[in-house]
Write a protein that holds these residues in place. Structure first.
Motif, mmCIF file in Angstrom:
data_model
loop_
_atom_site.group_PDB
_atom_site.id
_atom_site.type_symbol
_atom_site.label_atom_id
_atom_site.label_comp_id
_atom_site.label_asym_id
_atom_site.label_seq_id
_atom_site.Cartn_x
_atom_site.Cartn_y
_atom_site.Cartn_z
ATOM 1 N N GLY A 248 -42.055 -16.799 1.772
ATOM 2 C CA GLY A 248 -41.005 -17.222 1.216
ATOM 3 C C GLY A 248 -40.586 -16.435 0.133
ATOM 4 O O GLY A 248 -39.335 -16.550 -0.277
ATOM 5 N N THR A 249 -41.442 -15.463 -0.718
ATOM 6 C CA THR A 249 -40.884 -14.612 -1.841
ATOM 7 C C THR A 249 -39.992 -13.655 -1.311
ATOM 8 O O THR A 249 -38.857 -13.220 -1.716
ATOM 9 C CB THR A 249 -41.976 -13.968 -2.470
ATOM 10 N N PHE A 250 -40.243 -13.182 0.205
ATOM 11 C CA PHE A 250 -39.604 -12.104 0.844
ATOM 12 C C PHE A 250 -38.110 -12.848 1.151
ATOM 13 O O PHE A 250 -37.066 -11.971 0.843
ATOM 14 C CB PHE A 250 -39.987 -11.679 2.148
ATOM 15 N N ILE A 251 -38.183 -13.999 1.542
ATOM 16 C CA ILE A 251 -36.728 -14.709 1.852
ATOM 17 C C ILE A 251 -36.123 -15.260 0.814
ATOM 18 O O ILE A 251 -34.611 -14.539 0.660
ATOM 19 C CB ILE A 251 -36.839 -16.044 2.732
ATOM 20 N N LEU A 252 -36.669 -15.792 -0.441
ATOM 21 C CA LEU A 252 -35.945 -15.839 -1.378
ATOM 22 C C LEU A 252 -35.244 -14.640 -2.248
ATOM 23 O O LEU A 252 -34.182 -14.912 -2.719
ATOM 24 C CB LEU A 252 -36.838 -16.599 -2.247
ATOM 25 N N CYS A 253 -36.114 -13.730 -2.094
ATOM 26 C CA CYS A 253 -35.633 -12.457 -3.030
ATOM 27 C C CYS A 253 -34.699 -11.543 -2.212
ATOM 28 O O CYS A 253 -33.559 -11.377 -2.907
ATOM 29 C CB CYS A 253 -36.708 -11.501 -3.255
ATOM 30 N N PHE A 254 -34.826 -11.412 -1.071
ATOM 31 C CA PHE A 254 -33.986 -10.472 -0.138
ATOM 32 C C PHE A 254 -32.815 -11.041 0.490
ATOM 33 O O PHE A 254 -31.820 -10.505 0.615
ATOM 34 C CB PHE A 254 -34.699 -9.793 0.638
ATOM 35 N N ALA A 255 -32.837 -12.291 0.874
ATOM 36 C CA ALA A 255 -32.167 -13.061 1.806
ATOM 37 C C ALA A 255 -30.790 -13.239 1.076
ATOM 38 O O ALA A 255 -29.461 -12.861 1.717
ATOM 39 C CB ALA A 255 -32.412 -14.469 2.500
ATOM 40 N N PRO A 256 -30.631 -13.795 -0.076
ATOM 41 C CA PRO A 256 -29.147 -13.837 -0.828
ATOM 42 C C PRO A 256 -28.416 -12.514 -0.860
ATOM 43 O O PRO A 256 -27.072 -12.610 -0.712
ATOM 44 C CB PRO A 256 -29.620 -14.427 -2.326
ATOM 45 N N TYR A 257 -29.179 -11.390 -1.309
ATOM 46 C CA TYR A 257 -28.448 -10.191 -1.430
ATOM 47 C C TYR A 257 -27.880 -9.489 -0.028
ATOM 48 O O TYR A 257 -26.833 -9.377 0.139
ATOM 49 C CB TYR A 257 -29.319 -9.083 -2.041
ATOM 50 N N VAL A 258 -28.985 -9.854 1.034
ATOM 51 C CA VAL A 258 -28.403 -9.291 2.293
ATOM 52 C C VAL A 258 -27.271 -10.147 2.860
ATOM 53 O O VAL A 258 -26.424 -9.602 3.525
ATOM 54 C CB VAL A 258 -29.641 -9.373 3.334
ATOM 55 N N ILE A 259 -27.477 -11.482 2.880
ATOM 56 C CA ILE A 259 -26.326 -12.368 3.293
ATOM 57 C C ILE A 259 -25.021 -11.961 2.650
ATOM 58 O O ILE A 259 -23.931 -11.976 2.907
ATOM 59 C CB ILE A 259 -26.674 -13.887 3.150
ATOM 60 N N THR A 260 -25.062 -11.981 1.203
ATOM 61 C CA THR A 260 -23.904 -11.482 0.359
ATOM 62 C C THR A 260 -23.187 -10.232 1.020
ATOM 63 O O THR A 260 -21.983 -9.897 1.115
ATOM 64 C CB THR A 260 -24.326 -11.267 -1.112
ATOM 65 N N ARG A 261 -24.023 -9.236 1.225
ATOM 66 C CA ARG A 261 -23.681 -7.751 1.863
ATOM 67 C C ARG A 261 -22.906 -7.961 3.075
ATOM 68 O O ARG A 261 -21.982 -7.252 3.202
ATOM 69 C CB ARG A 261 -24.707 -6.821 1.832
#
Length: 337
Positions: A248-261
């Motif tokens: 959960g912490t991996f997805i919550l922290c990294f996913a928004p940034y990666v998707i935005t990129r």
């Protein structure tokens, strides 16, 4: 500065301070405890802590300066170095988390052969691969001049200024996030779900034995029976909570940034600078959460950092008492004179 920028700057400062303290404490635990140093996962945690500390002292301050001044902090050379480090450290930390999940998978699913399958040499080989994998992308980006200050994230990161290189940069960004974020996420999900399956199987076996024992013990007090059933319930939830936290912490922290990129590569969707910085702050928050998720809340680390704090407090109390007694003796001597 607008109110949003003030809030974002304050968030970055808080993240920076907490990340620095937490990761330094993990490093102190590693250096203080011989038992932690003997364990193979300690190498992966040490590598993750190294990445987090370097990210805290190199990237976060420049992002803070970018938010405040709304322009590139420092010269181009500094920005290129920091952008190179950002790409390298982010990938390295993701792969370190994947390595930790592989270690847990082997330990839980193959407990009898763990020490033969996961030795220091094997851990060193895995770490060597993570470093080679992580450094390859920033080297390519730097050689093609795809590193610079990005106003959307107020950070020195992957950035293409030349319109003629757009197609190549899109392909590079897609491959980069696939082989860093997506690859690590797949490894995390595969390994931890296997661990959860084994943990639930063992919980069922323990539950059967517990229920059989409770049936046989007819004269057992109701409160004892209730405590056993509550412990049974907690045991089922413990493994699920831990694994949900890791993934959960991996997805919550990294996913928004990666998707935005990735969305940013499309010229159709407009992304506000506030959201860009928020997604960057979420990625930075992983640097803060990692010490607690992987180290400081575990029993061994918790015992070690408590011992370190007690030792520091005892030493300071001894020093203060020594100073007090010394001043007291001086006062007596002055009175006698």
């Amino acid at each position: 500065m607008s109110i949003w920028e003030v809030i974002l700057a304050f968030v970055v400062v808080v993240l920076m301070l907490v990340a620095l303290l937490a990761n330094v404490l993990v490093l102190m635990c590693f250096l203080y405890s011989a038992d932690i140093r003997k364990q193979v996962p300690g190498l992966f945690i040490l590598n993750l802590t190294f990445c987090n500390l370097l990210m805290t002292v190199s990237n976060m301050p420049l992002t803070l300066a970018g938010i405040i001044y709304k322009s590139q902090p420092g010269g181009d050379q500094i920005c290129h170095i920091v952008g190179f480090l950002e790409t390298f450290l982010t990938t390295n930390s993701m792969l370190s988390m994947a390595a930790l999940s592989i270690d847990r998978w082997i330990a839980v699913v193959f407990p009898l052969s763990y020490h033969s399958k996961m030795r220091y040499r094997d851990a060193a080989l895995i770490l060597s691969y993570t470093w080679l994998h992580s450094v390859s992308f920033p080297i390519v980006a730097a050689s093609l001049s795809w590193v610079g200050f990005h106003h959307l994230y107020a950070s020195c990161t992957l950035y293409n200024k030349r319109p003629e290189d757009r197609t190549q940069f899109v392909i590079f960004t897609g491959v980069f996030h696939t082989l860093s974020f997506l690859l690590s996420l797949i490894v995390l999900c595969f390994t931890y779900l296997k661990v959860l399956k084994v943990a639930r199987f063992h919980c069922k076996r323990i539950d059967v034995i517990t229920m059989q024992t409770l049936v046989l013990l007819v004269d057992i007090h109701p409160s004892v029976r209730e405590r056993c059933l509550e412990e049974q319930k907690r045991r089922r939830q413990r493994a699920t909570k831990k694994i949900s936290t890791f993934i959960g912490t991996f997805i919550l922290c990294f996913a928004p940034y990666v998707i935005t990129r990735l969305v940013e590569l499309s010229s159709v969707v407009h992304i506000s600078s506030h959201w860009g910085i928020i997604s960057k702050c979420l990625a930075y928050s992983k640097v803060v959460s990692d010490p607690f998720v992987y180290s400081l809340l575990r029993h061994q680390y918790k015992k070690t950092w408590k011992d370190i704090i007690n030792k520091i407090l005892k030493r300071s109390s001894i020093n203060s008492s020594a100073l007090t007694s010394e001043s007291h003796n001086r006062n007596i001597l002055q009175l006698n004179e």
